[in-house]
Scaffold this motif. Structure first.
Motif, PDB file in Angstrom:
ATOM      1  N   ILE A 119       0.591  -1.217  -0.181  1.00 36.97           N
ATOM      2  CA  ILE A 119       0.009   0.033   0.044  1.00 36.97           C
ATOM      3  C   ILE A 119       0.988   1.162  -0.138  1.00 36.97           C
ATOM      4  N   GLY A 120       1.797   1.092   0.568  1.00 29.87           N
ATOM      5  CA  GLY A 120       2.892   2.291   0.900  1.00 29.87           C
ATOM      6  C   GLY A 120       3.527   2.423  -0.494  1.00 29.87           C
ATOM      7  N   VAL A 121       3.860   1.518  -1.222  1.00 22.15           N
ATOM      8  CA  VAL A 121       4.318   1.688  -2.566  1.00 22.15           C
ATOM      9  C   VAL A 121       3.512   2.612  -3.436  1.00 22.15           C
ATOM     10  N   ILE A 122       2.052   2.229  -3.581  1.00 16.70           N
ATOM     11  CA  ILE A 122       1.239   2.659  -4.244  1.00 16.70           C
ATOM     12  C   ILE A 122       0.945   4.297  -3.603  1.00 16.70           C
ATOM     13  N   ILE A 123       0.748   4.358  -2.428  1.00 17.85           N
ATOM     14  CA  ILE A 123       0.545   5.830  -2.081  1.00 17.85           C
ATOM     15  C   ILE A 123       1.945   6.752  -2.352  1.00 17.85           C
ATOM     16  N   GLY A 124       2.925   6.170  -2.166  1.00 22.34           N
ATOM     17  CA  GLY A 124       4.337   6.943  -2.409  1.00 22.34           C
ATOM     18  C   GLY A 124       4.588   7.300  -3.814  1.00 22.34           C
ATOM     19  N   ARG A 125       4.076   6.384  -4.803  1.00 19.91           N
ATOM     20  CA  ARG A 125       4.189   6.528  -6.365  1.00 19.91           C
ATOM     21  C   ARG A 125       3.010   7.759  -6.664  1.00 19.91           C
ATOM     22  N   TYR A 126       1.982   7.536  -6.032  1.00 21.90           N
ATOM     23  CA  TYR A 126       0.646   8.468  -6.331  1.00 21.90           C
ATOM     24  C   TYR A 126       1.226   9.816  -5.780  1.00 21.90           C
ATOM     25  N   LYS A 127       1.643   9.819  -4.889  1.00 22.80           N
ATOM     26  CA  LYS A 127       2.303  11.264  -4.237  1.00 22.80           C
ATOM     27  C   LYS A 127       3.216  12.343  -5.440  1.00 22.80           C
ATOM     28  N   CYS A 154      -8.278   0.398   2.254  1.00 23.20           N
ATOM     29  CA  CYS A 154      -7.282   1.110   2.532  1.00 23.20           C
ATOM     30  C   CYS A 154      -7.723   2.833   1.962  1.00 23.20           C
ATOM     31  N   GLY A 155      -9.040   2.817   0.967  1.00 22.42           N
ATOM     32  CA  GLY A 155      -9.289   4.081   0.458  1.00 22.42           C
ATOM     33  C   GLY A 155      -8.424   4.341  -0.865  1.00 22.42           C
ATOM     34  N   LEU A 156      -7.731   3.360  -1.129  1.00 17.81           N
ATOM     35  CA  LEU A 156      -6.876   3.921  -2.483  1.00 17.81           C
ATOM     36  C   LEU A 156      -8.050   4.061  -3.621  1.00 17.81           C
ATOM     37  N   HIS A 157      -9.073   3.542  -3.545  1.00 18.69           N
ATOM     38  CA  HIS A 157     -10.034   3.571  -4.663  1.00 18.69           C
ATOM     39  C   HIS A 157     -10.275   5.108  -4.864  1.00 18.69           C
ATOM     40  N   LYS A 158     -10.102   5.851  -3.847  1.00 16.78           N
ATOM     41  CA  LYS A 158     -10.436   7.220  -3.868  1.00 16.78           C
ATOM     42  C   LYS A 158      -9.167   8.282  -4.730  1.00 16.78           C
ATOM     43  N   VAL A 159      -8.101   7.648  -4.893  1.00 18.39           N
ATOM     44  CA  VAL A 159      -6.954   8.280  -5.557  1.00 18.39           C
ATOM     45  C   VAL A 159      -6.288   7.597  -6.649  1.00 18.39           C
TER      46      VAL A 159
END
Length: 101
Positions: free
Chosen positions: A59-67, A92-97
């Motif tokens: 999840i951290g990988v995806i959030i970091g790359r999203y940022k 995790c709420g990733l579907h929002k971003v």
């Protein structure tokens, strides 16, 4: 594992491993970041076709790359996720971003 990264136009396709844990997450993050900077990547597609397990570091990988990619106006996509991986992304709420396809 470098063969799991492929540039198609301005998309970086990242084939995620069977198990996304802390050790593999570090490699995925560093390699993806290198492609973003060197290749001028606009969007990232994480392909979960072979992934059976993903912990919080994934999840951290995806959030970091999203940022990073959103700073340049890019988007993140998740494709071929099975029900378990989709559920993890949704909880995790990733579907929002990111776009889960």
């Amino acid at each position: 594992m470098e063969e799991d990264f492929k540039v198609i136009e301005n998309y970086l396709m990242v084939r995620m491993p069977e198990e996304v844990d802390h050790h593999k997450s570090v490699y995925i993050s560093e390699t993806t970041d290198r492609y973003i900077l060197k290749e001028g990547i606009g969007n990232i597609v994480f392909d979960f076709e072979n992934t059976k397990f993903m912990d919080s570091s994934g999840i951290g990988v995806i959030i970091g790359r999203y940022k990073k990619i959103s700073y340049f106006g890019g988007k993140i996509f998740a494709v071929n996720a099975d029900a378990r991986i989709k559920r993890t992304l949704m909880i995790c709420g990733l579907h929002k971003v990111i776009e889960i396809m």
